[in-house]
Design an enzyme around this catalytic site. Structure first.
Site, PDB file in Angstrom:
ATOM      1  N   ASP A  44      -4.855  -1.903   1.755  1.00  0.00           N
ATOM      2  CA  ASP A  44      -5.895  -1.421   2.676  1.00  0.00           C
ATOM      3  C   ASP A  44      -5.406  -1.549   4.118  1.00  0.00           C
ATOM      4  OD1 ASP A  44      -6.100  -4.152   2.902  1.00  0.00           O
ATOM      5  OD2 ASP A  44      -8.278  -4.249   2.616  1.00  0.00           O
ATOM      6  N   SER A  45      -4.150  -2.011   4.293  1.00  0.00           N
ATOM      7  CA  SER A  45      -3.488  -1.914   5.599  1.00  0.00           C
ATOM      8  C   SER A  45      -3.435  -0.461   6.052  1.00  0.00           C
ATOM      9  CB  SER A  45      -2.066  -2.493   5.525  1.00  0.00           C
ATOM     10  OG  SER A  45      -1.355  -1.949   4.432  1.00  0.00           O
ATOM     11  N   ASP A  83      -5.354  -2.146  -3.542  1.00  0.00           N
ATOM     12  CA  ASP A  83      -6.279  -3.075  -2.887  1.00  0.00           C
ATOM     13  C   ASP A  83      -7.721  -2.665  -3.112  1.00  0.00           C
ATOM     14  OD1 ASP A  83      -5.247  -5.289  -1.585  1.00  0.00           O
ATOM     15  OD2 ASP A  83      -4.655  -4.160   0.199  1.00  0.00           O
ATOM     16  N   LYS A 111      -5.928  -5.712  -6.372  1.00  0.00           N
ATOM     17  CA  LYS A 111      -5.759  -6.926  -5.559  1.00  0.00           C
ATOM     18  C   LYS A 111      -7.049  -7.224  -4.804  1.00  0.00           C
ATOM     19  CE  LYS A 111      -2.927  -7.122  -1.745  1.00  0.00           C
ATOM     20  NZ  LYS A 111      -3.849  -7.445  -0.632  1.00  0.00           N
ATOM     21  N   GLU A 113      -8.960 -10.308  -2.136  1.00  0.00           N
ATOM     22  CA  GLU A 113      -8.667 -11.383  -1.190  1.00  0.00           C
ATOM     23  C   GLU A 113      -9.658 -12.529  -1.338  1.00  0.00           C
ATOM     24  OE1 GLU A 113      -8.632  -9.855   2.810  1.00  0.00           O
ATOM     25  OE2 GLU A 113      -7.123  -8.335   2.341  1.00  0.00           O
ATOM     26  N   GLU A 180      -0.123 -14.888   2.232  1.00  0.00           N
ATOM     27  CA  GLU A 180       0.134 -14.272   3.544  1.00  0.00           C
ATOM     28  C   GLU A 180       0.023 -15.302   4.670  1.00  0.00           C
ATOM     29  OE1 GLU A 180      -1.851 -10.574   4.329  1.00  0.00           O
ATOM     30  OE2 GLU A 180      -1.221 -10.552   6.425  1.00  0.00           O
TER      31      GLU A 180
HETATM   32  O1  KIV Z   1      -3.030  -4.296   2.765  1.00  0.00           O
HETATM   33  C1  KIV Z   1      -1.861  -4.699   2.691  1.00  0.00           C
HETATM   34  O2  KIV Z   1      -0.895  -3.997   2.983  1.00  0.00           O
HETATM   35  C2  KIV Z   1      -1.653  -6.073   2.256  1.00  0.00           C
HETATM   36  C3  KIV Z   1      -0.313  -6.680   2.513  1.00  0.00           C
HETATM   37  C4  KIV Z   1      -0.211  -7.039   3.935  1.00  0.00           C
HETATM   38  C5  KIV Z   1      -0.048  -7.837   1.617  1.00  0.00           C
HETATM   39  O3  KIV Z   1      -2.544  -6.685   1.750  1.00  0.00           O
END
Ligand code: KIV
Length: 265
Positions: A44-45, A83, A111, A113, A180
């Site tokens: 989600d970056s 994510d 994934k 968090e 992280e």
């Molecule tokens: O969203 C993302 O790219 C991430 C990485 C920074 C691990 O969660």
């Protein structure tokens, strides 16, 4: 070679670092997978590097589904981790509904968090056959609660809580953990205690693998240079995007990335 959760687990057993990179579209997914990146994270970056937001909070489920579909189209055998965006896993039922959408879009794993509070969702997802990667330490979706993008786990109490969280999410069924921005010794301690692989970003070179945001590896934003990022283009031997990705893979595999200057104590 098609990567699976078992093939990543075997790399941990053989002490061979696992290479992970983000991608958000079919072209990069094809390039990364053909170069041998073991897992692609549809992070989600993308909210920051594609959409231009200052955090990942605005990213929606529909956007994650779209980018996961794009990556799945281009992928040639990497494991795809997608994510779950902000608040898409706030409770168990919401987690199941939204994870299903990402798996149907082409993800092999989702994934999320957080630490111990995720245990009910991780159990529900794994019981239903949806593999989970947990993300601990600096969890960007909590940027406001954390008062910024800061290194986590430096105080003893916070470090102990991270170890407990890692053990709890593993016991609940997580098959992978992203660590992280935590001190390298703490990342090493967690990595040794867990049976499942750890993937670090800003967590030193003793985790079982590394992940970077693709745009950071390519040095696209010269104004964004956190300590743990290396611009792989800033090297006379690197002439193309392919070269930069090859250099990232080689330096993760021989553990020369990240070096001491790129790690936190
Ligand atoms: O969203 C993302 O790219 C991430 C990485 C920074 C691990 O969660």
């Amino acid at each position: 070679m098609k990567q699976t959760l078992d093939s990543l687990q075997q790399l941990k057993q053989k002490n061979q670092p696992i290479v992970v990179l983000t991608a958000y579209d079919a072209s990069f997914a094809k390039l990364l997978s053909e170069q041998g990146v073991e897992a692609i994270l549809v992070g989600d970056s993308l909210g920051m590097v594609i959409q231009g937001h200052d955090s990942t909070v605005p990213v929606s489920m529909d956007q994650m589904v779209y980018h996961t579909q794009c990556v799945a189209k281009g992928n040639r055998g990497s494991l795809i981790i997608a994510d779950m965006p902000y608040m898409s896993y706030a409770d168990t039922d919401t987690s199941l509904k939204n994870a299903t959408r990402l798996m149907q879009a082409g993800a092999n794993m989702i994934k999320i968090e957080g630490g111990s509070w995720l245990v009910p969702s991780i159990k529900a997802l794994t019981e239903k056959g949806i593999p989970v990667c947990a993300h601990l330490g600096l969890t960007p979706q909590s940027v406001d609660a954390l008062s910024g993008f800061k290194v986590q786990g430096r105080e003893q109490q916070a470090a102990d809580r991270l170890v407990e969280d890692a053990l709890a999410v593993e016991a609940a069924g997580s098959r992978l953990i992203v660590l992280e921005c935590i001190p390298q010794d703490l990342a090493q301690k967690i990595t040794k205690q867990l049976k499942i692989p750890t993937i670090g970003i800003g967590a030193g070179n003793q985790t079982d693998g590394q992940v970077l945001v693709l745009h950071d590896l390519l040095g696209l934003d010269q104004d964004f240079r956190p300590k743990f990022v290396r611009d792989f283009f800033d090297d006379n031997a690197v002439h193309s995007i392919s070269d930069a990705i090859k250099a990232y893979i080689a330096t993760v595999k021989d553990r020369s990335f990240p070096n001491q200057n790129q790690s936190f104590n």
